[in-house]
Design a protein around this motif. Structure first.
Motif, PDB file in Angstrom:
ATOM      1  N   SER A 242       0.814  -1.213   0.000  1.00 26.27           N
ATOM      2  CA  SER A 242       0.000   0.000   0.000  1.00 26.27           C
ATOM      3  C   SER A 242       0.846   1.260   0.000  1.00 26.27           C
ATOM      4  O   SER A 242       1.858   1.348   0.692  1.00 26.27           O
ATOM      5  CB  SER A 242      -0.918   0.013   1.231  1.00 26.27           C
ATOM      6  N   THR A 244      -0.427   5.232   0.205  1.00 23.89           N
ATOM      7  CA  THR A 244      -1.452   6.260   0.212  1.00 23.89           C
ATOM      8  C   THR A 244      -0.936   7.549  -0.419  1.00 23.89           C
ATOM      9  O   THR A 244      -1.705   8.325  -0.988  1.00 23.89           O
ATOM     10  CB  THR A 244      -1.926   6.536   1.651  1.00 23.89           C
ATOM     11  N   GLY A 274      -1.806  -1.187  -4.045  1.00 19.61           N
ATOM     12  CA  GLY A 274      -2.900  -0.232  -4.159  1.00 19.61           C
ATOM     13  C   GLY A 274      -2.645   1.011  -3.347  1.00 19.61           C
ATOM     14  O   GLY A 274      -1.543   1.239  -2.848  1.00 19.61           O
ATOM     15  N   GLY A 275      -3.691   1.834  -3.213  1.00 18.68           N
ATOM     16  CA  GLY A 275      -3.581   3.102  -2.499  1.00 18.68           C
ATOM     17  C   GLY A 275      -3.599   4.264  -3.475  1.00 18.68           C
ATOM     18  O   GLY A 275      -3.208   4.126  -4.641  1.00 18.68           O
ATOM     19  N   GLN A 276      -4.034   5.416  -2.990  1.00 17.85           N
ATOM     20  CA  GLN A 276      -4.157   6.586  -3.862  1.00 17.85           C
ATOM     21  C   GLN A 276      -2.815   7.031  -4.433  1.00 17.85           C
ATOM     22  O   GLN A 276      -2.736   7.511  -5.566  1.00 17.85           O
ATOM     23  CB  GLN A 276      -4.795   7.740  -3.079  1.00 17.85           C
ATOM     24  N   ILE A 279      -2.155   4.878  -7.464  1.00 18.34           N
ATOM     25  CA  ILE A 279      -3.028   5.185  -8.594  1.00 18.34           C
ATOM     26  C   ILE A 279      -2.616   6.489  -9.268  1.00 18.34           C
ATOM     27  O   ILE A 279      -2.695   6.626 -10.499  1.00 18.34           O
ATOM     28  CB  ILE A 279      -4.495   5.256  -8.129  1.00 18.34           C
ATOM     29  N   THR A 293      -4.072  -2.414  -8.237  1.00 13.68           N
ATOM     30  CA  THR A 293      -5.528  -2.330  -8.160  1.00 13.68           C
ATOM     31  C   THR A 293      -5.941  -1.628  -6.869  1.00 13.68           C
ATOM     32  O   THR A 293      -5.212  -1.669  -5.874  1.00 13.68           O
ATOM     33  CB  THR A 293      -6.175  -3.716  -8.195  1.00 13.68           C
ATOM     34  N   ASN A 294      -7.102  -0.987  -6.901  1.00 10.51           N
ATOM     35  CA  ASN A 294      -7.670  -0.402  -5.703  1.00 10.51           C
ATOM     36  C   ASN A 294      -8.978  -1.080  -5.336  1.00 10.51           C
ATOM     37  O   ASN A 294      -9.754  -0.562  -4.550  1.00 10.51           O
ATOM     38  CB  ASN A 294      -7.912   1.112  -5.898  1.00 10.51           C
TER      39      ASN A 294
END
Length: 302
Positions: A242, A244, A274-276, A279, A293-294
């Motif tokens: 992860s 963020t 994942g995590g903003q 992305i 993937t989120n």
């Protein structure tokens, strides 16, 4: 202090929940008729859940550029015609309609950094609603509003930190006390090195736990190489990475490539990132073994 037996709040409680001063609340009532609070025999105003939600809606609309008069009219129109859109970006706006007393009380106590009361309310909500509704209706809405208040400079870093850490510790306590089957699949969650925001990963692991998985989390900002060492030692079925923020990739531009090369060598272990931060970051390297993937649902598909 919580709402009284009739579900009504004092003006000070409403001020703590909304971030509006008592003077502003009175002004919005008297000048714009936004709310019509009840009065006690002694003349003091008392506010319902709906009054608080209305104030929050008007506040958010004013932050989006609407005048207070326009905001009051918009809220009234939506109440009369619920299908009408209220905010400019409905996807990112808080869903005040679904907020309940627990979320409002958490905001009140979070404003004062009252850790004891925050824990008490979380316990109440958890035992009353059960884990599924606790996550979707209490923990996630509260944490999103905490983040929004910090980003808008309504709350200090200390207020944001205390509220987030209390929720984090409560989620850790739930996972530690959860009973697993001996045959349960095992998922290892890890923030990337230099990433300190671990609460989103706690929430993801809770969803795995509810599906019968055994879960373990590597602490925030693990030392470089520690993720690989733990994977080799623990042999999980799934590894969740992860980020963020984009800080891990900006600090170590080769981080994703190294982790991907490691993942390619691990048989029967699925890796997800994942995590903003993930992305939003533009990668020159395209991973082969790590899936970006989120969507927790995609990972949990049988």
């Amino acid at each position: 202090m919580q709402s009284n037996q009739n579900g009504l709040f004092s003006i000070q409680q409403v001020a703590d929940m909304t971030g509006l001063s008592k003077q502003v609340i009175r002004k919005w009532e008297e000048r714009y008729g936004i709310i019509q609070p009840k009065r006690l025999d002694n003349g003091y105003r008392v506010y319902s859940h709906e009054d608080v939600k209305t104030l929050l809606k008007v506040k958010l609309l004013s932050e989006q550029g609407h005048s207070l008069k326009q905001a009051a009219l918009l809220v009234k129109e939506v109440e009369e015609e619920p299908k009408m859109p209220l905010f400019k970006d409905e996807q990112k706006s808080p869903n005040y309609e679904q907020w309940n007393e627990y979320v409002l009380r958490l905001l009140e106590k979070g404003n004062h950094c009252d850790e004891i009361e925050l824990n008490f309310i979380l316990n109440q909500a958890y035992h009353h609603l059960g884990i599924d509704h606790f996550l979707t209706d209490i923990a996630i809405p509260f944490l999103k509003e905490v983040g929004r208040k910090w980003e808008n400079h309504e709350w200090s870093e200390y207020q944001e930190s205390v509220s987030s850490l209390v929720v984090r510790d409560f989620l850790v306590q739930i996972r530690r006390n959860y009973q697993y089957r001996d045959s349960a699949p095992f998922v290892l969650g890890a923030c990337l090195p230099y990433e300190h925001h671990e609460v989103p990963l706690h929430l993801v692991l809770m969803k795995f736990m509810m599906k019968g998985w055994k879960t373990q989390l590597v602490g925030a900002s693990p030392a470089p190489g520690s993720i690989e060492s733990l994977v080799c030692k623990l042999k999980p079925s799934v590894v969740l990475l992860s980020a963020t923020t984009t800080i891990p990739f900006e600090t170590d531009p080769t981080l994703l490539q190294r982790l991907d090369e490691f993942a390619q060598k691990q048989e029967n272990i699925a890796f997800y990132l994942g995590g903003q931060g993930t992305i939003h970051y533009h990668f020159d390297y395209k991973p082969r073994a790590i899936r970006i993937t989120n969507s927790v649902e995609d990972i949990l598909k049988p």
